[in-house]
Design an enzyme around this catalytic site. Sequence first.
Site: not given
Length: 474
Positions: A275, A278, A306, A342, A360, A383
Amino acid sequence: MPIALVWFRNDLRLADNPALRAALDGGYTPLPLYIHAPEEEFPWAPGAASLAWRHQSLAALDADLRQRGTHLRLFHGPSLAILQAVVAASGAEAVFWNRRYEPAIEQRDTGIKQALRAQGLRVESFNGSLMFEPWAVQTKQGGPFKVFTPFWRAASAQWRNEPLWEAPAALAEADTGPAGVPLAALGLLPTPRWDMPFWSDWTPGEAGAHAALEVFIDGALHGYADSRDRPDQVGTSRLSPHLHFGEIAPWRLAAAIQSARSAASAAGVDAWLRELGWREFAHHLLHHFPQSAQHNFNPAFDRFAWANLREETLERWRTGRTGVPIVDAGLRELLATGWMHNRVRMIVGSYLTKHMRAHWLEGARWFWDTLVDADLANNTLGWQWVAGTGADAAPYFRVFNPVTQATRFDPDARYITRWVPELAKLPTALRFAPWTDPAVAARLAPDYPAHPLVDLASGRDAALGAYRTLRASR
């Protein structure tokens, strides 16, 4: 002794602070200062929740400095002009800071460094926030990575444990230069003080970061690999805001986590370090693809259909009134604590970008304003990942079913019940999808929306239909 300005930014700590250490090693008396210049971060000026955290963290840093004999000077205004004014008033010979990697800040800092060096000052910046600077990890062709797994493999091969540097026991006061302004004058706190409940859950500052690390190592680390996806359990580290504000160095965290490795905790250690990887990947991407903070990483989605949602529809999502319990629970947790689990972030994001088909950026901007750990790199990656528009993104056709997700990761509906208490009288199985028994829901949960804002099946079908249309137009 000559004076060096130590410009604190997102490195609000004394231990493992390369800029502070450089000043001391260079034989300077540090003059610690912080400059509040949100307009220089356009279009991502800090959000309200993170500003409230920053207020608390600056207060903690100043207290730590005062315990050692000096203090933090605060200013509000253009960064270059203030640095030049403080240099002129104090006679400082050097300016040191730790780097930030947001596109607007990188560009600003380059100009500041050039201008100050042109004045004959010693000016240096350092890595104070990442294990690997964004340009340090490259593909075999010398370019940036776009997929996490090969990035992390290459980064891990470069891993070197940084030596830890403890906070100095005493610091000399630079008894010269402008006094600055009181912390309250920076205007970081909201009015009214809706942030007050946050501080029962969080302790901003370096001491709070170290305490959070100890709590994690003693508790959730051992089951982290399995429990990190369970919002109904204390299964995560909750270190993200401390990392974002630089209250603790990532290499200190990594060293502490690695030293806690045992047969029982090995899986948790490896999962947590991944993590952390990331986070590194997010900064790598933002540095190399700065346009991704505002635009689809995959430009094909510029043609995606969208939905043009009404403001009242978006407001129902923002405030946790969608009628989908796990989504509403997450958004209410966010408003109440400045943080969201998360796994729930992914569920909430999927519902907005897939079922509701909102761009987003609508979600990114809301999280930016309401998260205490709002970080441009992480926010952008998260996102764009969940929307299917980014690097190494979830495939667009992966649409999270919030009911399935809730029953899997909150099987007793404890998380849902905590944040959506009007569902508490429903049978547990009905708390995941109360619309499936409208008569019972109307009787036992009359204040909760009778139907989801967007029906799960039809919303998914519409999203997949729009995706097929996009593919056909290529």
